[in-house]
Design an enzyme around this catalytic site. Structure first.
Site, PDB file in Angstrom:
ATOM      1  CE  LYS A 483      -0.283  -0.481   4.991  1.00 54.55           C
ATOM      2  NZ  LYS A 483      -0.937  -1.194   6.067  1.00 54.55           N
ATOM      3  NE  ARG A 581      -6.704   0.227  10.811  1.00 51.97           N
ATOM      4  CZ  ARG A 581      -5.443   0.049  10.408  1.00 51.97           C
ATOM      5  NH1 ARG A 581      -4.581   1.042  10.506  1.00 51.97           N
ATOM      6  NH2 ARG A 581      -5.038  -1.094   9.915  1.00 51.97           N
ATOM      7  CE1 TYR A 709      11.251  32.792   2.782  1.00 47.54           C
ATOM      8  CE2 TYR A 709      11.404  30.383   2.818  1.00 47.54           C
ATOM      9  CZ  TYR A 709      11.118  31.571   2.149  1.00 47.54           C
ATOM     10  OH  TYR A 709      10.710  31.529   0.851  1.00 47.54           O
ATOM     11  CG  MET A 758       7.607  24.326  -1.094  1.00 49.22           C
ATOM     12  SD  MET A 758       6.588  25.249  -2.240  1.00 49.22           S
ATOM     13  CE  MET A 758       5.579  26.210  -1.142  1.00 49.22           C
TER      14      MET A 758
HETATM   15  C1  PLP Z   1      -0.198  -1.923   6.890  1.00 50.94           C
HETATM   16  C2  PLP Z   1      -0.776  -3.146   7.406  1.00 50.94           C
HETATM   17  C3  PLP Z   1       0.015  -4.265   7.683  1.00 50.94           C
HETATM   18  C4  PLP Z   1       1.516  -4.246   7.644  1.00 50.94           C
HETATM   19  O1  PLP Z   1       2.028  -3.678   8.830  1.00 50.94           O
HETATM   20  P1  PLP Z   1       3.588  -3.529   9.091  1.00 50.94           P
HETATM   21  O2  PLP Z   1       3.689  -3.070  10.492  1.00 50.94           O
HETATM   22  O3  PLP Z   1       4.077  -2.521   8.133  1.00 50.94           O
HETATM   23  O4  PLP Z   1       4.187  -4.854   8.869  1.00 50.94           O
HETATM   24  C5  PLP Z   1      -0.617  -5.425   8.045  1.00 50.94           C
HETATM   25  N1  PLP Z   1      -1.967  -5.492   8.132  1.00 50.94           N
HETATM   26  C6  PLP Z   1      -2.754  -4.422   7.907  1.00 50.94           C
HETATM   27  C7  PLP Z   1      -4.221  -4.562   8.054  1.00 50.94           C
HETATM   28  C8  PLP Z   1      -2.196  -3.211   7.543  1.00 50.94           C
HETATM   29  O5  PLP Z   1      -2.963  -2.153   7.332  1.00 50.94           O
END
Ligand code: PLP
Length: 814
Positions: A483, A581, A709, A758
């Site tokens: 992701k 969650r 700045y 920036m």
């Molecule tokens: C991102 C995620 C993972 C991976 O977690 P890491 O700590 O990066 O290994 C596993 N399961 C879910 C549901 C996630 O959102």
């Protein structure tokens, strides 16, 4: 090479199944190579993490008929010819060693802790005017690489240069049998502690085994080395301090760019100008010098050739090109063997369907032009290259042999025509001998962005993947989380690599991310963690697999699934066991069961939950509570629905801290990208991303003058300030400024002065010998993202995923 199957059978003392008298022309261990065909024999090697027997079926479908195996995979008996041996790697080494024995020309063998590859490349350059040289490509110096290098020898060669690298005792003996060098070179032995050896002495002793049958060994004078030289071998030493060495280097002087040395050999004193100033290069040049002296080159020729040496960039680099092209930069060599490797590399980069090769004349093959270019044409055709561009005098021999080919007499002529050629959505391999200066082509075709880039080491990802895999039971599946563009490291490229490693699943956050992976050609199943109802149609269309976390979502998905008359469409049920969650809570399980019972449209492929505190052993009890609840709820679902889905709950730190809860699969995220929250474990991971930039400008300011700045930095002394073109718009937190953070320049820390802007930041380089254009490391080996995260009171995840998409990603393999 040509060997018949019966001959190979005999050399290997193998058991043969199937009858073939085929003549073999190539040996392969790479299932992805398009150069595999019916004249190939494939050696199915078994690595710690990868068993090539798994690819045999695919290869049979692609037309490969002959295999050396340790066992015949299920259902494949009778489908091809198999030579069964005890150990396929040993078999590969036996073939190579037999093959080596057919040749009698001199072979230079190199080993040492550092400098092997450089000395090999330089010797190749220095000796190529007089010999047809075969050398190990890139750093093919291992138990696998050495046999492959030696098997590439052909009748036209009259000098070999091969390097041998070992990591533990007993390995050199095997490499010696394959290389069997006549001239030995021991490069810098280093004081580095090597894991596989008891001490430095035993390391030297082991390395010296490479030279047990050599006529001469070249080395930096040293007692331990000398004790290991056998009486039949001539010692040829060099030294900066010992006048009794064969070559004594007495005087060193250097300017900014050159070192001048004086050396005594055979009682004659000569001077030599070397185009480097660092110690390591100097030692490597002296190793080369010693070889030239041993081969009786005169001082003048030596000077003429050494002065042309250049630093060696060994990696094949992938860069972003103009008009959405990808470029593979191989602008420093052009020989047949490295062309084969580059074409395999090109094939592995599947960003685009279309592939263009830009190639210069090929040198040093020893073959006639006609024979050489016939072989090149075959390679180009078997690799399905869409367009071929040849640059040089002899390469135009290919004119009649290739379709869709264009020829130019030199690099300039090509560059002048560049505008009229269109390059778009394709991968371009740019490969040429150094004299063609193809770096100009690379720079013309490279995307013009600023100099900041995130370099991604694909080998490190493989290493980290294998590290975590080794912690799992063999039956546990692995989902890799890609992701957020693979945690900022490049979603497609990482996914492609993991597909090769036969990961079981990929995980993405949103449907879009999954769709772009599927359309780019990723075939793995992909779970979407957070699918919005509006994306359900697209999910189905692209064969993605949604995580379902509520009754509402389930009903919405079922509605569409029933409309489309789907049957058994894979879904994943997320349970909320305490993260709060996403997920079904305990009191919704009955509802969930009622809705799913008897439903044909979907199939529960897996049940998962997510741990809130797997990284913090102070909250161990909470993890146990979550695991227990997961066990209970998932068992209930399985019993009442009569299903046996994949169950999974562990992320990276879960794998390390709660291995007993592996269930059927784990979800590996941050660990893949080289980050662990356990400092002990961190030592075993390799750094994946290095964020780099350059110095745009350097100035000197006086005491009491300010920087940036708000005048937030006031100099307490006269200071040298460097400006770096990277800022908060690239993802560098403003809180990293004002003396909190630093960058690394020439291996030294340069602290950030004033506020991060920036697009730029300023650092203190008063104590650093640097120039405009020098490389700057923002993070990587130092500072590490973990260190940055600690200082910034955040976590490495945020740092990695904050690097903006305007920073180009450059991928490489060693
Ligand atoms: C991102 C995620 C993972 C991976 O977690 P890491 O700590 O990066 O290994 C596993 N399961 C879910 C549901 C996630 O959102």
């Amino acid at each position: 090479m040509t060997l018949s199957i019966p001959k190979i059978e005999k050399i290997l003392q193998a058991k043969r199944l199937g009858d073939s008298n085929a003549i073999i022309e190539t040996i392969s261990i790479d299932s992805r190579s398009l150069q595999n065909n019916d004249k190939t024999i494939f050696f199915a090697l078994i690595g710690v993490n990868n068993d090539a027997h798994l690819y045999i079926q695919d290869l049979i479908e692609k037309g490969v008929r002959n295999f050396v195996v340790a066992y015949i995979p299920e259902n494949l008996q009778g489908k091809a010819n198999f030579l069964i041996v005890e150990n396929t790697l040993t078999a590969l080494q036996q073939i190579a060693s037999h093959y080596r024995s057919l040749f009698t020309f001199p072979i230079i063998g190199l080993t040492g802790s550092n400098g092997k590859t450089i000395v090999k490349e330089w010797l190749n350059f220095l000796l190529s005017p007089d010999f047809n040289i075969i050398r190990s490509p890139k750093s093919y110096n291992s138990q696998v690489g050495v046999p492959l290098s030696v098997l590439a020898i052909n009748e036209q060669h009259n000098l070999g240069i091969f390097e041998a690298g070992i990591s533990t005792t007993s390995e050199m003996e095997k490499l010696e049998k394959i290389i069997h060098p006549t001239i030995g070179i021991l490069t810098s032995i280093g004081s580095a502690h090597d894991e596989g050896f008891e001490n430095l002495e035993s390391k030297i002793k082991e390395k010296m085994l490479l030279f047990q049958h050599s006529e001469v060994v070249i080395y930096q004078k040293n007692n331990s080395v000398e004790q290991s030289i056998l009486p039949e071998t001539n010692p040829f030493s060099w030294s900066f301090t010992d006048e009794t060495a064969t070559v004594f280097v007495s005087k060193k002087e250097h300017t900014h760019e050159h070192t001048t040395i004086e050396y005594t050999y055979n009682r004659t004193v000569s001077t030599l100008q070397i185009p480097f100033v660092d110690d390591a290069s100097l030692e490597n040049v002296i190793s080369c010098l010693s070889v030239l002296l041993y081969l009786e080159y005169d001082a003048k020729t030596i000077q003429n050739r050494i002065e042309l040496l250049y630093p060696i960039e060994m990696r094949l680099k992938v860069k972003n090109g103009i008009n959405n092209c990808s470029l593979i930069d191989d602008s420093y060599s052009s020989d047949f063997q490295s062309l084969k490797i580059a074409l395999d590399f090109l094939e592995n980069q599947k960003q685009h369907q279309k592939k263009t090769v830009i190639l210069s004349d090929i040198f040093q093959s020893g073959l006639s032009n006609e024979a050489l270019y016939s072989k090149v044409a075959e390679l180009i055709i078997s690799n399905k290259i869409s367009r071929f561009i040849g640059i040089g005098e002899t390469i135009s021999t290919l004119k009649t042999k290739l379709p869709n080919a264009f020829f130019y007499k030199d690099t300039n002529e090509f560059l002048e025509q560049l505008e009229s050629l269109s390059f778009e959505n394709e991968t371009i391999l740019v490969k040429g001998a150094r004299s063609f200066q193809f770096e100009e082509i690379v720079s013309a075709l490279a995307e013009k962005t600023h100099e900041t880039m995130l370099e991604i080491n694909l080998n490190a990802i493989s290493h980290n993947f294998n590290f975590f895999k080794s912690k799992l039971k063999p039956s546990t599946k692995m989902m890799a989380m890609v992701k957020a563009f693979g945690y900022g490291s490049g979603g497609f490229e990482v996914a492609k690599l993991l597909e090769h490693h036969k990961v079981d699943y990929l995980g993405v956050a949103f449907a879009d991310e999954g769709i772009s992976l599927k359309t780019a050609g990723i075939n793995l199943p992909i779970m979407v963690l957070n699918p919005e109802s509006t994306s359900f149609s697209a999910i189905i269309q692209h064969q993605l697999e949604p995580e379902i976390y509520s009754i509402k979502g389930l009903n919405a998905f079922l509605k569409i699934a029933e409309q489309k008359k789907l049957k058994d469409f894979p879904i994943h049920i997320k349970l909320d066991t305490g993260m709060h969650r996403l997920g079904f809570e305990a009191n919704t399980i009955d509802d969930l069961i009622t809705t799913l019972k008897g439903n044909q449209a979907v199939k529960v492929k897996s049940i998962l939950s997510h741990l809130a505190t797997s990284d913090d052993l102070n909250h161990k009890d909470f993890v146990q509570y979550q695991i227990a609840l997961f066990e209970k709820l998932s068992s209930q679902l399985m019993n009442e629905l009569q299903i046996t889905p994949i169950r999974h709950i562990l992320n990276t730190s879960g794998i390390s801290n709660f291995p007993q809860a592996q269930y059927d699969m784990v979800r590996l995220g941050i660990g893949l990208y080289g980050v662990s929250n356990d400092p002990e474990e961190q030592k075993y991971l390799e750094n994946v991303g290095t964020l780099k930039s350059i110095i745009s400008q350097i100035r000197t300011i006086q005491k009491d003058e300010s920087v940036g700045y708000g005048r937030r930095f006031i100099a307490g002394r006269e200071s040298k300030i460097a400006t770096i073109p990277i800022g908060y718009a690239d993802g560098i937190a403003r809180s990293w400024g004002n003396g909190v953070g630093f960058v690394t320049i020439k291996n030294k820390k340069a602290s950030i002065l004033g506020s991060v802007c920036m697009d730029m930041l300023m650092v203190d380089v008063t104590e650093i010998d640097c120039r405009e254009g020098d490389a700057v490391i923002i993070f990587g080996e130092s500072p590490t993202v973990t260190y940055m995260a600690e200082q910034l009171k955040t976590i490495p995840y945020e740092i990695l995923t904050s690097i903006s998409q305007r920073v180009k990603r450059v991928f490489y393999r060693e």
